[in-house]
Design an enzyme around this catalytic site. Sequence first.
Site, PDB file in Angstrom:
ATOM      1  N   GLY A 112     -17.021  19.236 -56.473  1.00  0.00           N
ATOM      2  CA  GLY A 112     -18.043  20.150 -56.991  1.00  0.00           C
ATOM      3  C   GLY A 112     -18.117  20.146 -58.499  1.00  0.00           C
ATOM      4  N   GLY A 113     -18.114  18.958 -59.098  1.00  0.00           N
ATOM      5  CA  GLY A 113     -17.969  18.862 -60.546  1.00  0.00           C
ATOM      6  C   GLY A 113     -19.248  18.760 -61.354  1.00  0.00           C
ATOM      7  N   SER A 149     -21.837  21.109 -61.653  1.00  0.00           N
ATOM      8  CA  SER A 149     -22.493  22.337 -62.091  1.00  0.00           C
ATOM      9  C   SER A 149     -21.471  23.460 -62.179  1.00  0.00           C
ATOM     10  CB  SER A 149     -23.611  22.733 -61.112  1.00  0.00           C
ATOM     11  OG  SER A 149     -23.084  22.987 -59.823  1.00  0.00           O
ATOM     12  N   ASN A 168     -12.285  22.353 -56.298  1.00  0.00           N
ATOM     13  CA  ASN A 168     -13.126  23.388 -56.904  1.00  0.00           C
ATOM     14  C   ASN A 168     -14.333  23.757 -56.046  1.00  0.00           C
ATOM     15  OD1 ASN A 168     -14.664  24.822 -59.234  1.00  0.00           O
ATOM     16  ND2 ASN A 168     -15.958  23.050 -58.752  1.00  0.00           N
ATOM     17  N   TYR A 223     -15.654  33.604 -46.803  1.00  0.00           N
ATOM     18  CA  TYR A 223     -15.226  33.166 -48.141  1.00  0.00           C
ATOM     19  C   TYR A 223     -13.910  33.815 -48.533  1.00  0.00           C
ATOM     20  CZ  TYR A 223     -15.504  32.472 -53.231  1.00  0.00           C
ATOM     21  OH  TYR A 223     -15.254  32.135 -54.540  1.00  0.00           O
ATOM     22  N   ALA A 266     -11.075  32.375 -46.470  1.00  0.00           N
ATOM     23  CA  ALA A 266     -10.711  31.041 -46.941  1.00  0.00           C
ATOM     24  C   ALA A 266      -9.881  31.104 -48.214  1.00  0.00           C
ATOM     25  CB  ALA A 266     -11.971  30.206 -47.179  1.00  0.00           C
TER      26      ALA A 266
END
Length: 254
Positions: free
Chosen positions: A16-17, A19, A92, A157, A160
Amino acid sequence: MARYDDLDGTSVFITGGGSGIGAALVDGFLGQGARVTFVQRSDAREFCAEMAAKHGRAPEFLPCDVTDTAALQAAIDRTAEQQGPVRVLVNNAANDNRHATLETDAEAWRAALAVNLDAYFFATQAVVPMMRDLGGGVIVNFSSISYMMGMADLPAYTAANGAITAMTRGHAREFGADGIRVNAVAPGWVLTERQLRLWATPDALSGILGRQCLPRHLSAEDIVGPVLFLSSAASGAITGQCLAVDGGVVTVAG
């Protein structure tokens, strides 16, 4: 930003790099001289061009849905081939869409855990053998203070992220003998573009400042320094920890 010479030339893989916090992390590691590959679903070529203009070299972007385990692990293997075995993994990628327990079916529950938990486990599974061969490495998992606060509108969420903290401790013990350190970072409310667009109402912004010790809002750049520190030799004796980077919310709540 502090300089960590041991990160210069290090092979770093970030999920997820492209934004938000992930983009700030890519920027930060490039500034340390690291060789960075990141994955995400959406097109990040414009961001890569920005990084190339800023640092004189671009990160490697591999389009990938992190819930596709085979594709995620293939991206990690490709990273090892192109820039060397991964020494630093930053898990991430996450999705904090709001949802109610009574309106969440089995498919939605599993989809939420797939991105927010499963991808962390399977990325770790892919990097551990190469870190063992290197004689050590670092894994930084992103948790969240949301589960510590008992937030009620995103149960998958928060579940997790509680599990991520537990998994971090277990993996720190499991892989410590291999010289692999595993830590977590638990951000508070970081005002990325997504957060500002979807949830940052005046009342919500005022409310979070009332919970923080520090009277200012958090930005993605606030998370970069702690992650670089945990990834570097400066934190060489730190493992199995979850570091809250939240302006003091947990301190006030606890």
